[in-house]
Design a protein around this motif. Structure first.
Motif, short mmCIF file in Angstrom:
data_model
loop_
_atom_site.label_atom_id
_atom_site.label_comp_id
_atom_site.label_asym_id
_atom_site.label_seq_id
_atom_site.Cartn_x
_atom_site.Cartn_y
_atom_site.Cartn_z
N PHE A 160 0.82 -1.22 0.00
CA PHE A 160 0.00 0.00 0.00
C PHE A 160 0.85 1.27 0.00
O PHE A 160 0.70 2.14 -0.87
N PHE A 161 1.75 1.41 0.97
CA PHE A 161 2.53 2.64 1.10
C PHE A 161 3.43 2.88 -0.13
O PHE A 161 3.69 4.03 -0.48
N ASP A 162 3.87 1.79 -0.75
CA ASP A 162 4.76 1.92 -1.91
C ASP A 162 4.02 2.20 -3.20
O ASP A 162 4.63 2.58 -4.21
N ASN A 163 2.70 2.01 -3.20
CA ASN A 163 1.95 2.12 -4.46
C ASN A 163 0.87 3.20 -4.47
O ASN A 163 0.02 3.23 -5.36
N ILE A 164 0.90 4.07 -3.47
CA ILE A 164 -0.04 5.20 -3.49
C ILE A 164 0.26 6.06 -4.71
O ILE A 164 1.39 6.50 -4.92
N ASP A 165 -0.76 6.29 -5.51
CA ASP A 165 -0.61 7.05 -6.74
C ASP A 165 -0.53 8.55 -6.41
O ASP A 165 -1.44 9.11 -5.81
N HIS A 166 0.56 9.20 -6.82
CA HIS A 166 0.76 10.60 -6.48
C HIS A 166 -0.32 11.51 -7.06
O HIS A 166 -0.78 12.45 -6.39
N ASP A 167 -0.71 11.26 -8.29
CA ASP A 167 -1.73 12.11 -8.92
C ASP A 167 -3.07 11.99 -8.19
O ASP A 167 -3.75 13.00 -7.93
N TRP A 168 -3.45 10.75 -7.84
CA TRP A 168 -4.70 10.55 -7.10
C TRP A 168 -4.60 11.17 -5.71
O TRP A 168 -5.57 11.77 -5.21
N LEU A 169 -3.45 11.03 -5.07
CA LEU A 169 -3.28 11.59 -3.74
C LEU A 169 -3.43 13.11 -3.77
O LEU A 169 -4.08 13.70 -2.89
N MET A 170 -2.84 13.75 -4.77
CA MET A 170 -2.96 15.21 -4.88
C MET A 170 -4.42 15.61 -5.13
O MET A 170 -4.89 16.63 -4.60
N LYS A 171 -5.15 14.81 -5.90
CA LYS A 171 -6.57 15.10 -6.11
C LYS A 171 -7.35 14.99 -4.81
O LYS A 171 -8.28 15.77 -4.55
N CYS A 172 -6.97 14.01 -3.98
CA CYS A 172 -7.61 13.85 -2.67
C CYS A 172 -7.34 15.07 -1.80
O CYS A 172 -8.25 15.59 -1.13
N LEU A 173 -6.10 15.52 -1.79
CA LEU A 173 -5.74 16.69 -0.99
C LEU A 173 -6.45 17.94 -1.48
O LEU A 173 -6.87 18.79 -0.68
N TYR A 200 20.72 6.90 -6.35
CA TYR A 200 19.46 7.65 -6.22
C TYR A 200 18.33 6.91 -6.92
O TYR A 200 18.46 6.43 -8.04
N GLU A 201 17.19 6.78 -6.20
CA GLU A 201 16.00 6.17 -6.77
C GLU A 201 14.88 7.20 -6.82
O GLU A 201 14.50 7.76 -5.79
N GLU A 202 14.38 7.45 -8.01
CA GLU A 202 13.30 8.43 -8.18
C GLU A 202 12.01 7.88 -7.57
O GLU A 202 11.71 6.69 -7.66
N ALA A 203 11.24 8.75 -6.94
CA ALA A 203 9.96 8.36 -6.34
C ALA A 203 8.83 8.67 -7.31
O ALA A 203 8.44 9.81 -7.49
N ILE A 204 8.34 7.62 -7.96
CA ILE A 204 7.24 7.79 -8.93
C ILE A 204 5.90 7.61 -8.22
O ILE A 204 4.93 8.32 -8.50
N ASP A 205 5.85 6.65 -7.32
CA ASP A 205 4.64 6.37 -6.54
C ASP A 205 5.02 6.21 -5.08
O ASP A 205 6.18 6.07 -4.72
N GLY A 206 3.99 6.20 -4.23
CA GLY A 206 4.17 5.84 -2.83
C GLY A 206 4.51 7.00 -1.92
O GLY A 206 4.90 8.09 -2.35
N THR A 207 4.30 6.75 -0.63
CA THR A 207 4.76 7.66 0.42
C THR A 207 5.73 6.87 1.28
O THR A 207 5.36 5.82 1.81
N PRO A 208 6.96 7.33 1.42
CA PRO A 208 7.98 6.53 2.11
C PRO A 208 7.65 6.27 3.57
O PRO A 208 7.37 7.21 4.33
N GLN A 209 7.67 5.01 3.99
CA GLN A 209 7.47 4.67 5.39
C GLN A 209 8.65 5.18 6.21
O GLN A 209 9.79 5.05 5.80
N GLY A 210 8.36 5.72 7.35
CA GLY A 210 9.39 6.35 8.16
C GLY A 210 9.32 7.86 8.07
O GLY A 210 9.85 8.57 8.92
N SER A 211 8.64 8.35 7.06
CA SER A 211 8.45 9.79 6.90
C SER A 211 7.40 10.30 7.88
O SER A 211 6.38 9.65 8.11
N ILE A 212 7.62 11.47 8.45
CA ILE A 212 6.66 12.07 9.39
C ILE A 212 5.35 12.39 8.70
O ILE A 212 4.26 12.26 9.27
#
Length: 449
Positions: A160-173, A200-212
């Motif tokens: 789940f945390f690795d596959n959250i879609d950034h575009d959908w998340l921004m629409k939710c916000l 370096y790994e680009e973040a295309i999807d997800g919210t990193p676990q461990g992040s506040i």
């Protein structure tokens, strides 16, 4: 600063459709200093190696410089450092460790975003929320199962945390936040990326676990993906009773009728998750018979069990013969906790005996406080037994000469005793026991709620 944040919460609660268009100014010097004060200085360091203490040596100067960058929209988060911790299933979980300055900004963002969305989250959501916890989720689930429930959908979202879609998340916000500066800053954190082994790994999807910031963003995603949809679509279109209990990315769905449970399990849920670019974990997703009528209708007379939040839930009876759901520490979680202690005692066996016992008691107390729930006494005693056995083994490996006989070890425990198991939490709310036994209890329960 707390007054301004509290005012945002009041507005959000009073006006469910309120959209906040100008809140970036809340990230000011006062809030940033407050966040610095709240952060735990013992947490792991980010890529720059700066600690809270080091950052605080020139605190005023550092905060002023940070504020200038934020006001100019020139603040660019640093990629997080990837570290791994063991999971209960033996695999490793990746955590993202941000630099200290990023943690300050993330905490400021979290306070603002949480103030807006916390009043909008439904009561069925329990993870990472103020004044809510795992035991509250278990009590709510217990209450749901006590209703006319005959089937459980035990489902797991794959990564789940690795596959959250950034575009959908921004629409939710954007449903309630339309301040472009806040949205831009959140997007920058989402796309900051990860550094692992110098790469370096680009973040295309997800919210990193461990992040506040990650927990509140994950809750917002689950709010729109599952909670609201289940409440406003599934419940309204099904003829039978149905309930959902959500803790972060873990959730349990309860249904009265088999046909509706099957429709939800086979069609509605996969389609809904697919819309948001999420999928179910096939090995961890199933539909089972469960509830007060399951024992009568099950072919083998014994309903299946399911795991949720580290507990195995199973159908049983109370002292008076009434239906009750009981819980015990799940096998996977139990083995994981024993393994953790074995690793710790092996690495720390050369400490002073008093220090070993004190630290062991800290671990026991933490275990009891979480797993010390109604009906779980046997598993608590088993945990104490396994810890005692492991402690005995490694104390005798501190030197070539055997330190303790069995009798000597027991005598030592009289001087330095291990704390005994204790039930810390009830698995059900008051009146639950009466709910189906006395008709008047239904009316009383309705008035209280």
């Amino acid at each position: 600063m707390q007054t301004k944040i509290a005012r945002i919460t009041e507005i959000s609660k009073a006006n469910p459709k309120e959209v906040f268009t100008s809140i970036y100014h809340l990230i000011n010097k006062e809030l940033l200093l407050e966040c610095h004060k709240e952060l735990d200085g013992k947490k792991a360091r980010g890529l720059d190696g700066v600690t809270k203490q080091e950052y605080g040596e020139k605190l005023e100067e550092n905060i002023e410089n940070l504020l200038v960058k934020l006001k100019k929209n020139a603040y660019i988060p640093t990629p997080a450092k990837r570290v791994y911790i063991p999971k209960a299933n033996g695999k490793m979980r990746g955590l993202a460790i941000a630099i200290y300055e990023d943690k300050i900004v993330q905490l400021a963002l979290k306070k603002i975003v949480e103030a807006i969305y916390e009043p909008k989250f439904l009561d069925c959501m329990y993870g990472f929320r103020p004044n809510k916890g795992c035991h509250d989720a278990i009590r709510a689930l217990d209450n749901n199962i006590r209703q006319k429930v005959g089937y459980i959908v035990d489902a797991d979202i794959k990564g789940f945390f690795d596959n959250i879609d950034h575009d959908w998340l921004m629409k939710c916000l954007e449903q309630h936040i339309q301040d472009p500066n806040i949205l831009r800053l959140i997007k920058r954190f989402l796309r900051a990326g990860i550094i692992e082994k110098g790469r370096y790994e680009e973040a295309i999807d997800g919210t990193p676990q461990g992040s506040i910031l990650s927990p509140v963003l994950a809750n917002i995603y689950m709010h729109y993906v599952l909670a609201i949809w289940f409440e406003k679509v599934v419940k309204k279109n099904f003829r039978g009773e149905c309930y959902i209990t959500i803790y972060a990315d873990d959730y349990i769905c309860c249904f009265q009728y088999k046909d509706e449970a099957e429709i939800f399990f086979n069609k509605l849920l996969p389609e809904r998750l697919s819309k948001f670019n999420l999928t179910l974990e096939p090995d961890k997703t199933r539909l089972i018979q469960f509830g007060r009528f399951a024992e009568q209708s099950c072919k083998n007379g014994k309903p299946q069990t399911f795991d949720f939040l580290g507990f195995t839930h199973y159908c049983s009876k109370g002292k008076k013969g009434q239906f009750r759901v009981k819980r015990k520490t799940s096998k996977k979680k139990f083995q994981s906790k024993i393994k953790e202690y074995k690793v710790w005692i092996k690495d720390h066996r050369r400490l002073k005996l008093k220090d070993i016992i004190n630290k062991t008691n800290e671990k026991l107390r933490g275990h009891y406080q979480y797993f010390g729930i109604t009906d779980n006494t046997i598993m608590l005693n088993r945990y104490l037994y396994e810890v005692s056995k492991t402690l005995y083994k490694w104390l005798n490996k501190r030197s070539d000469k055997r330190s303790y006989t069995s009798k000597g070890f027991n005598e030592m425990l009289k001087v330095y005793p291990l704390i005994q198991p204790k039930i810390y939490a009830k698995a059900y709310w008051y009146l639950s026991e009466l709910y189906y036994e006395k008709p008047c209890a239904r009316k009383l329960h309705a008035r209280i709620c």
